[in-house]
Design an enzyme around this catalytic site. Sequence first.
Site, PDB file in Angstrom:
ATOM      1  N   LYS A  43       0.809  -1.126  -0.001  1.00  0.00           N
ATOM      2  CA  LYS A  43      -0.045   0.077   0.018  1.00  0.00           C
ATOM      3  C   LYS A  43       0.870   1.179   0.017  1.00  0.00           C
ATOM      4  CE  LYS A  43      -3.550  -2.325  -0.566  1.00  0.00           C
ATOM      5  NZ  LYS A  43      -4.541  -3.036   0.467  1.00  0.00           N
TER       6      LYS A  43
HETATM    7  C1  LIG Z   1      -5.560  -3.881   0.784  1.00  0.00           C
HETATM    8  C2  LIG Z   1      -6.903  -3.930   0.599  1.00  0.00           C
HETATM    9  C3  LIG Z   1      -7.767  -4.326   1.632  1.00  0.00           C
HETATM   10  C4  LIG Z   1      -7.225  -5.253   2.938  1.00  0.00           C
HETATM   11  O1  LIG Z   1      -6.180  -4.657   3.468  1.00  0.00           O
HETATM   12  P1  LIG Z   1      -5.200  -5.448   4.550  1.00  0.00           P
HETATM   13  O2  LIG Z   1      -4.378  -4.828   5.181  1.00  0.00           O
HETATM   14  O3  LIG Z   1      -4.505  -6.200   3.530  1.00  0.00           O
HETATM   15  O4  LIG Z   1      -6.131  -6.305   5.313  1.00  0.00           O
HETATM   16  C5  LIG Z   1      -9.272  -4.161   1.578  1.00  0.00           C
HETATM   17  N1  LIG Z   1      -9.795  -3.440   0.729  1.00  0.00           N
HETATM   18  C6  LIG Z   1      -9.002  -2.998  -0.367  1.00  0.00           C
HETATM   19  C7  LIG Z   1      -9.803  -2.487  -1.424  1.00  0.00           C
HETATM   20  C8  LIG Z   1      -7.535  -3.183  -0.364  1.00  0.00           C
HETATM   21  O5  LIG Z   1      -6.816  -2.818  -1.440  1.00  0.00           O
END
Ligand SMILES: *Cc1c(COP(=O)(O)O)cnc(C)c1O
Length: 371
Positions: free
Chosen positions: A186
């Site tokens: 991210k």
């Molecule tokens: C990455 C992501 C998640 C989940 O986040 P994590 O920290 O990996 O559990 C949820 N929704 C979207 C749209 C994402 O891109």
Amino acid sequence: MNTRIFLSAPDVSGVEERYLVNALRSGWVAPIGPDLDAFEAEIARRCATAYAVGVSSGTAALHLGLIALGVQPGDAVIVPTLTFAATANAVVYTGAEPVFVDSLPGDGNLDPDLTAATVAELRREGRRVSAIVPVDLFGAVAEYASLEDLGVPVLEDAAEALGSTRGGRPAGSFGRAAALSFNGNKILTTSGGGMLVTDDHDLAARCRHLATQAREPVAHYEHRDIGYNYRLSNLLAAVGRGQLTRLDEMIARRRQLRERYLKVFAATDGTRLLGDDPGANCWLTTLVVEPERAGWTASDLGAWLGRHDIETRPVWKPMHAQPVFRGHRAAVTGVADRLFATGINLPSGSGLRDDDKRRVFDAIGEFLDAR
Ligand SMILES: *Cc1c(COP(=O)(O)O)cnc(C)c1O
């Protein structure tokens, strides 16, 4: 020898290292501590919300947010079909049923009119629709204005959108609450982690309580609710604080990359970049290729870049087409299916070095020259 260029690799520096070492030396090696408190306050400020609750993942933030909004087994919850599976999985954890709704062609975000029609239809059938979970796809904030009039609580899945704005309003500030992710890929990472942000004091307090094993504030272990072990580690919060000092710089670098892609493909018939909101953090740049006009496909380009050790990825495969969700209810117009067939995410990381970028743009240039 070339090393592989990834789509969105973690971008960490000596700043994060110093924060982490200081936290370790402070002795707060626990899911509680001053870095966690400070990180929550800093993220809340960034999202313009009154409260923030650090948790172990974006998925955990979504799960707690849904519970706190009162989502019950058997309820219907609106989820965009074009998203990462975690959005839908969190709904399933509560016992509710995700109902998938298609996208707008411009930015791939949840179609508000189709959402309104789907909510109306579910209500006519006597279903309780207890939440809508729009996703800020690839960092572009969805349209919330008309969703907020439907009388259904909105939980913003802002996992990809930290630092983005829409109409001047920051991601994380839309709906009753929002979920952020600090997963390794991210825009800001703690290696793994997430946060729930909200202006609602009681909702934040409830999430904090549930994330801490629902332990009642008495000397012995007393529990009135089923809790979860979802709190964020103080060490990881320290990494996040270091990352946060660099967030604007990291977003600027992703935006510059997108600008370069925009230039490179500007003269190429049948191509466009997904979305055009200048407030987007440009987490991932997505190229959409109409093969009838371009004479080649998104996967042709992906295969070419793959041979140059450059990672790309198709746009999210829609949830209504996933084996695990087959047979689930879905309002499908074909937009998400089309984006899956024609869209490709290009290397977008803020940590790409100049020679990495040269390799990417040289390879794309060669590909286009050969067509
Ligand atoms: C990455 C992501 C998640 C989940 O986040 P994590 O920290 O990996 O559990 C949820 N929704 C979207 C749209 C994402 O891109």
